[in-house]
Design an enzyme around this catalytic site. Structure first.
Site, PDB file in Angstrom:
ATOM      1  N   GLU A   1       0.822  -1.229   0.000  1.00  0.00           N
ATOM      2  CA  GLU A   1       0.000   0.000   0.000  1.00  0.00           C
ATOM      3  C   GLU A   1       0.848   1.267   0.000  1.00  0.00           C
ATOM      4  O   GLU A   1       0.561   2.224   0.726  1.00  0.00           O
ATOM      5  CB  GLU A   1      -0.958  -0.020   1.205  1.00  0.00           C
ATOM      6  CG  GLU A   1      -1.846  -1.246   1.216  1.00  0.00           C
ATOM      7  CD  GLU A   1      -2.757  -1.362   2.448  1.00  0.00           C
ATOM      8  OE1 GLU A   1      -2.629  -0.544   3.375  1.00  0.00           O
ATOM      9  OE2 GLU A   1      -3.589  -2.281   2.468  1.00  0.00           O
TER      10      GLU A   1
ATOM     11  N   ASN B   1       2.271  -4.967  -3.287  1.00  0.00           N
ATOM     12  CA  ASN B   1       0.932  -5.451  -2.947  1.00  0.00           C
ATOM     13  C   ASN B   1       0.047  -4.242  -2.617  1.00  0.00           C
ATOM     14  O   ASN B   1       0.483  -3.330  -1.921  1.00  0.00           O
ATOM     15  CB  ASN B   1       1.064  -6.350  -1.698  1.00  0.00           C
ATOM     16  CG  ASN B   1      -0.195  -7.097  -1.310  1.00  0.00           C
ATOM     17  OD1 ASN B   1      -0.812  -7.763  -2.151  1.00  0.00           O
ATOM     18  ND2 ASN B   1      -0.587  -7.018  -0.038  1.00  0.00           N
TER      19      ASN B   1
ATOM     20  N   HIS C   1      -9.826  -6.851  -1.897  1.00  0.00           N
ATOM     21  CA  HIS C   1     -10.895  -6.729  -0.899  1.00  0.00           C
ATOM     22  C   HIS C   1     -12.079  -6.103  -1.634  1.00  0.00           C
ATOM     23  O   HIS C   1     -12.113  -4.890  -1.857  1.00  0.00           O
ATOM     24  CB  HIS C   1     -10.454  -5.843   0.272  1.00  0.00           C
ATOM     25  CG  HIS C   1      -9.380  -6.479   1.086  1.00  0.00           C
ATOM     26  ND1 HIS C   1      -9.620  -7.596   1.877  1.00  0.00           N
ATOM     27  CD2 HIS C   1      -8.068  -6.195   1.224  1.00  0.00           C
ATOM     28  CE1 HIS C   1      -8.483  -7.952   2.477  1.00  0.00           C
ATOM     29  NE2 HIS C   1      -7.537  -7.123   2.097  1.00  0.00           N
TER      30      HIS C   1
ATOM     31  N   GLU D   1      -5.430 -11.282  -0.986  1.00  0.00           N
ATOM     32  CA  GLU D   1      -6.283 -11.052   0.198  1.00  0.00           C
ATOM     33  C   GLU D   1      -7.765 -11.039  -0.168  1.00  0.00           C
ATOM     34  O   GLU D   1      -8.551 -10.271   0.390  1.00  0.00           O
ATOM     35  CB  GLU D   1      -5.913  -9.713   0.861  1.00  0.00           C
ATOM     36  CG  GLU D   1      -4.461  -9.615   1.250  1.00  0.00           C
ATOM     37  CD  GLU D   1      -4.075  -8.311   1.934  1.00  0.00           C
ATOM     38  OE1 GLU D   1      -4.971  -7.596   2.423  1.00  0.00           O
ATOM     39  OE2 GLU D   1      -2.875  -8.006   1.971  1.00  0.00           O
TER      40      GLU D   1
ATOM     41  N   ASP E   1     -11.494 -11.129  -0.366  1.00  0.00           N
ATOM     42  CA  ASP E   1     -12.746 -11.369   0.345  1.00  0.00           C
ATOM     43  C   ASP E   1     -13.801 -10.490  -0.304  1.00  0.00           C
ATOM     44  O   ASP E   1     -13.483  -9.547  -1.025  1.00  0.00           O
ATOM     45  CB  ASP E   1     -12.640 -11.192   1.876  1.00  0.00           C
ATOM     46  CG  ASP E   1     -12.103  -9.858   2.333  1.00  0.00           C
ATOM     47  OD1 ASP E   1     -12.101  -8.893   1.541  1.00  0.00           O
ATOM     48  OD2 ASP E   1     -11.686  -9.761   3.506  1.00  0.00           O
TER      49      ASP E   1
HETATM   50  C1  XIL Z   1      -6.003  -6.719   8.381  1.00  0.00           C
HETATM   51  C2  XIL Z   1      -6.185  -7.921   9.296  1.00  0.00           C
HETATM   52  O1  XIL Z   1      -7.014  -8.849   8.660  1.00  0.00           O
HETATM   53  C3  XIL Z   1      -6.780  -7.506  10.636  1.00  0.00           C
HETATM   54  O2  XIL Z   1      -6.744  -8.598  11.534  1.00  0.00           O
HETATM   55  C4  XIL Z   1      -6.013  -6.333  11.226  1.00  0.00           C
HETATM   56  O3  XIL Z   1      -6.688  -5.904  12.393  1.00  0.00           O
HETATM   57  C5  XIL Z   1      -5.896  -5.201  10.224  1.00  0.00           C
HETATM   58  O4  XIL Z   1      -5.299  -5.679   9.032  1.00  0.00           O
HETATM   59  N1  XIL Z   1      -4.683  -4.969   3.735  1.00  0.00           N
HETATM   60  C6  XIL Z   1      -3.636  -5.698   4.236  1.00  0.00           C
HETATM   61  C7  XIL Z   1      -3.856  -6.596   5.376  1.00  0.00           C
HETATM   62  O5  XIL Z   1      -2.545  -5.702   3.634  1.00  0.00           O
HETATM   63  O6  XIL Z   1      -2.702  -6.750   6.151  1.00  0.00           O
HETATM   64  C8  XIL Z   1      -5.017  -6.149   6.239  1.00  0.00           C
HETATM   65  O7  XIL Z   1      -5.256  -7.129   7.250  1.00  0.00           O
HETATM   66  C9  XIL Z   1      -6.245  -5.912   5.390  1.00  0.00           C
HETATM   67  C10 XIL Z   1      -5.982  -4.876   4.338  1.00  0.00           C
END
Ligand code: XIL
Length: 399
Positions: free
Chosen positions: A192, A245, A281, A310, A312
């Site tokens: 990020e 990422n 996400h 990641e 979801d």
């Molecule tokens: C999130 C985790 O899932 C949580 O448990 C934590 O509280 C906050 O971070 N992008 C990322 C991840 O790169 O590391 C994040 O994970 C979600 C967004």
């Protein structure tokens, strides 16, 4: 290869992150246990045989792809009213072992967790995940090294000179990557690092020039620190594949264009950059990122690997908190669409979902009112999204 066509109407959403308090016991590196599972949880792991896990996702995944998940722990879990999932929920461990062939520590390798004080490393939980992965023939994705969020306070609040700050980052990267040398397949080196689109439509690094949270290293040391982070990680583990990422980069657009340019620049400078990763996400209230496959392909054409890291898919829950059949169907369609994009690109070799059980998902705590973002209900019942992944993988592998 493209598997079927689908009507898609959704897209990625950016997510604001806030630092999470650390309440984990800190172990000196030398005292780190190999596997922190409670004996009862670990003993039951291999005995228990939950329903419908004989042919888990990993058994139908094509040979040139790994199917992964985040391993719950740290972060928002520390505020939750359930016992630690990875060490205390035997069913969780069983499903983790049988469904997936790649694991990503959800929080356990983040700076605030693994390096909470100067000179103090808390390797125990990360060691346990790597050991679990090795016992179960799984790959590990390291997450993450250069990130503005979940960074230890001693770093952000400390009164360091630029030189000291640089040395702190270098030491951190060499120590963490070096500890798992030869045991981590992919590292999210930089996470990020671009801020969301700015008022003028431009995209900038998190260098403090926009309203977005700054990455203190980029702000203080300039963009050259990104290349250095990759070089240090590469020296510490020459075999690991090193990734950029981010979220909201699924579609071709200003933010992914910025990465595309950065990637070309880094490669031209001979920086050991090996891949570009899409967090994914996603949120049903936005259109599906229709250009994801094309976007992945252009990074692939640069000679980079790509990965979904990641995934979801959240949505607004009805008042009774129970997802409707229509929501679950749309969610399944979205999971499938992202997997199909990955399958259509040669070097998309790693496909990770951010947790697999709604009970442990980070979404409700970060986006109140939204949830049900993973592929299983709280009782581990598989959702349509799970079966969409299963069928799509099976079709691709011919198994
Ligand atoms: C999130 C985790 O899932 C949580 O448990 C934590 O509280 C906050 O971070 N992008 C990322 C991840 O790169 O590391 C994040 O994970 C979600 C967004």
């Amino acid at each position: 290869m493209r598997f079927g066509s689908r009507v898609a109407t959704r897209c990625a959403v950016g997510v604001a992150l806030v630092p999470v308090a650390l309440s984990t016991a800190v172990l000196p590196a030398s005292a780190a246990p190999q596997d922190q599972a409670a004996p009862s949880a670990q003993a039951q792991e291999d005995r228990s045989s939950g329903p419908a896990i004989r042919n888990g996702l990993r058994t139908v995944t094509p040979d040139d792809l790994v199917i992964g998940t985040a391993v719950a722990g740290g972060g928002h879990h520390e505020e939750a009213d359930y016992p630690d999932p990875f060490t205390r929920d035997p069913r969780y461990r069983k499903v983790l072992a049988t469904e997936f062939d790649s694991v990503s520590p959800e929080n356990q390798m983040k700076w605030e967790f693994i390096h909470p004080e100067p000179g103090v490393y808390n390797f125990g939980p990360a060691d346990a995940i790597v050991a679990f992965a090795e016992r179960h023939g799984q790959e590990v994705r390291g997450h993450t090294l250069l990130w503005h969020s979940q960074l230890a306070e001693w770093v952000t609040e400390g009164d360091y000179t630029d030189e000291e700050l640089r040395a702190i980052l270098e030491e951190h990267i060499r120590t963490v990557v070096g500890r798992y040398k030869g045991r981590i397949d992919q590292w999210d080196v930089a996470n990020e690092i671009f801020a969301d689109t700015w008022d003028d439509g431009g995209v900038r690094l998190r260098d403090g020039s926009t309203g977005a949270t700054a990455n203190v290293f980029i702000e203080r040391l300039g963009p050259g620190i990104i290349a250095d982070a990759f070089r240090w990680a590469h020296e510490a583990d020459p075999e690991a594949k090193l990734f950029l990422n981010d979220y909201a980069v699924e579609d071709i657009g200003p933010k992914s264009d910025a990465y595309y340019e950065l990637a070309q620049q880094l490669l031209a400078e001979g920086v050991p950059l090996h891949g570009f990763a899409f967090q994914a996400h996603l949120d049903l209230q936005f259109p599906f990122p229709e250009t994801l496959d094309e976007n992945m392909q252009r990074f692939d054409d640069l000679g980079l690997e790509t990965a979904v890291t990641e995934l979801d898919v959240r949505f607004t829950l009805p008042e009774d908190g129970v997802p409707t059949a229509e929501q679950l169907a749309e969610q399944a369609d979205t999971y499938q669409g992202v997997l199909e994009a990955c399958l259509s690109v040669d070097e998309c070799n790693s496909f990770t979902i951010w947790g697999f059980n709604d009970k442990y998902s980070w979404v409700p705590s970060f986006s109140p009112g939204q949830g049900a973002a993973t592929v299983m209900f709280e009782d581990y019942e598989r959702k349509p999204a799970y079966w969409a992944l299963h069928e799509t993988l099976a079709e691709a592998s011919g198994r």
